[in-house]
Design an enzyme around this catalytic site. Sequence first.
Site, PDB file in Angstrom:
ATOM      1  N   TRP A   1      41.725  45.491  43.772  1.00  0.00           N
ATOM      2  CA  TRP A   1      42.558  44.297  44.004  1.00  0.00           C
ATOM      3  C   TRP A   1      41.720  43.175  44.589  1.00  0.00           C
ATOM      4  CZ3 TRP A   1      46.355  44.529  41.011  1.00  0.00           C
ATOM      5  CH2 TRP A   1      47.084  45.699  40.815  1.00  0.00           C
TER       6      TRP A   1
ATOM      7  N   ASP B   1      45.591  40.003  51.935  1.00  0.00           N
ATOM      8  CA  ASP B   1      46.513  40.651  50.999  1.00  0.00           C
ATOM      9  C   ASP B   1      47.018  41.902  51.711  1.00  0.00           C
ATOM     10  OD1 ASP B   1      47.753  42.151  49.045  1.00  0.00           O
ATOM     11  OD2 ASP B   1      46.091  42.095  47.614  1.00  0.00           O
TER      12      ASP B   1
ATOM     13  N   LYS C   1      55.997  47.520  47.409  1.00  0.00           N
ATOM     14  CA  LYS C   1      55.459  48.709  48.064  1.00  0.00           C
ATOM     15  C   LYS C   1      56.128  49.038  49.390  1.00  0.00           C
ATOM     16  CE  LYS C   1      51.663  48.148  45.199  1.00  0.00           C
ATOM     17  NZ  LYS C   1      50.737  47.109  44.780  1.00  0.00           N
TER      18      LYS C   1
END
Length: 356
Positions: A99, A166, A190
Site C-alpha cells: 500500500w 494511512d 476494515k
Amino acid sequence: MKKHNFYAGPSILSQFTIENTAKAVLDFNGSGLSILEISHRSKEFIAVTEEAIALFKELLHIPEGYSVLFLQGGASMQFMQVPYNLLNKKAGYLDTGMWASKAIKEAKLFGEVVTVASSKDRNYAYIPKGFAVPADIDYLHVTTNNTIFGTELKEDLNVSVPLVADMSSDIFSRPIDVSKYALIYGGAQKNLAPAGLTFVIVKNDILGKVDRPIPSMMSYQIHIDNETMYNTPPCIAIYSALQTLKWYKEQGGVEGMHKVNVKKADLLYGEIERNKMFKGTVEKAEDRSIMNVCFVMNDDFKDKEEEFNKFASAQGMIGLKGHRSVGGFRASIYNAMPLESVQALVDCMKEFESKA
Ligand SMILES: *Cc1c(COP(=O)(O)O)cnc(C)c1O
C-alpha cells in the site's frame, strides 16, 4: 456452525453495527422510510453525520483545529488526493509494503518523492527505524499498519515536518496522539463500516499551501466548507459507521479496544511460537501487527499448508489464506473480532498439531 470471519477487508463488523443497519434499511428511526432512500440533506440524516463526526472526534481525542471528512474513492484515492492538496515540491514516504508503494507511485505524479526508508529488501518483514527525515519536505507519509505483511508502526512519530498516515487497517485499534499528525486517512471497510466510505482527519491550517489548482471533488477545503456534504455521501455506510462508533464507546473507546486487541494478538502469536507446525513471518515481536497476523507452515511441514487450510475451513474459519505476496496464512483480527474467535483458531491449530 459458527463462522469466524478472518477476512482482511471488507471484514468483520460488530453485531451491533449489522443489526442496527439492517433495522434502518427497513425503517430508519421510525420515519417510515429506509436509510437507502432518505435524502442526505434531510435533517434526520444530517443528524447522523453530525453525530458520527462528533463521536469520531471524541473517541480519538481529536484536538481543535481538525476536520473529519467522510469521502469516497477508498484509501487508494487518498494516495492521489493527499499529494494533490499537500505536495508542492517534495514529499517523503516510508516504504513499508504494497500500500505504501502504491501511495509513492501516485505521489510521483505531483512532485519529487524521497523514500526515507524501505523494508522491501526483506519482503517488508520489519519496520525501518532510525531513518533521517529531510527538513525540506512538504510532509512525511507513513502506513501505520501494513495489512498485507502484518507489520505495524505502533508509535506516533516525532518529526518536524507535517506527518500524514494511512490508518486504513488500524484506526480505532489503539490510542493515537492526533496532534502529531497533519492528516490521517483510511478506507472504512476494515474497522468501521461496509465498503464505500473513506475517512479523512485533516488539520485545517495545512491546507492552501500548494500552487496548483485543485478540482472541487479533490479539494479537502471544499469538503470542509460544505461540512462533508459537497456531493451525495455514501449514506448507509455513514449510518453503519455511526453504529460502530457507538459500539466502540460502549467497549471503553480506543483504550478499551486496545486492551482486548493486545490480548487477542498475544494469544495468537503465542500459539504460533509454541506450535511446531507454524512460524510467524514478521522478524521482530515489536513490529508485529495486532490487526493482521501473518504466519506460514514451518519448514518441516511445508506440504501441510493445503491440509491445514481445509481443516480450518471445516471448523468455520473463514478468510485465513495469506496474500499471494507472503503466502501461508493471515488472520485479520480487527476490533470487532471477539477473543473467542481467536481462541477457536488457536484450538484449531493445536488440534491440527496433535493429529500430525
Ligand atoms: C485496504 C488498504 C488500502 C486500500 O483501501 P481501498 O479502500 O480499497 O482503496 C490502503 N491502505 C491500507 C493500509 C489498506 O489496508
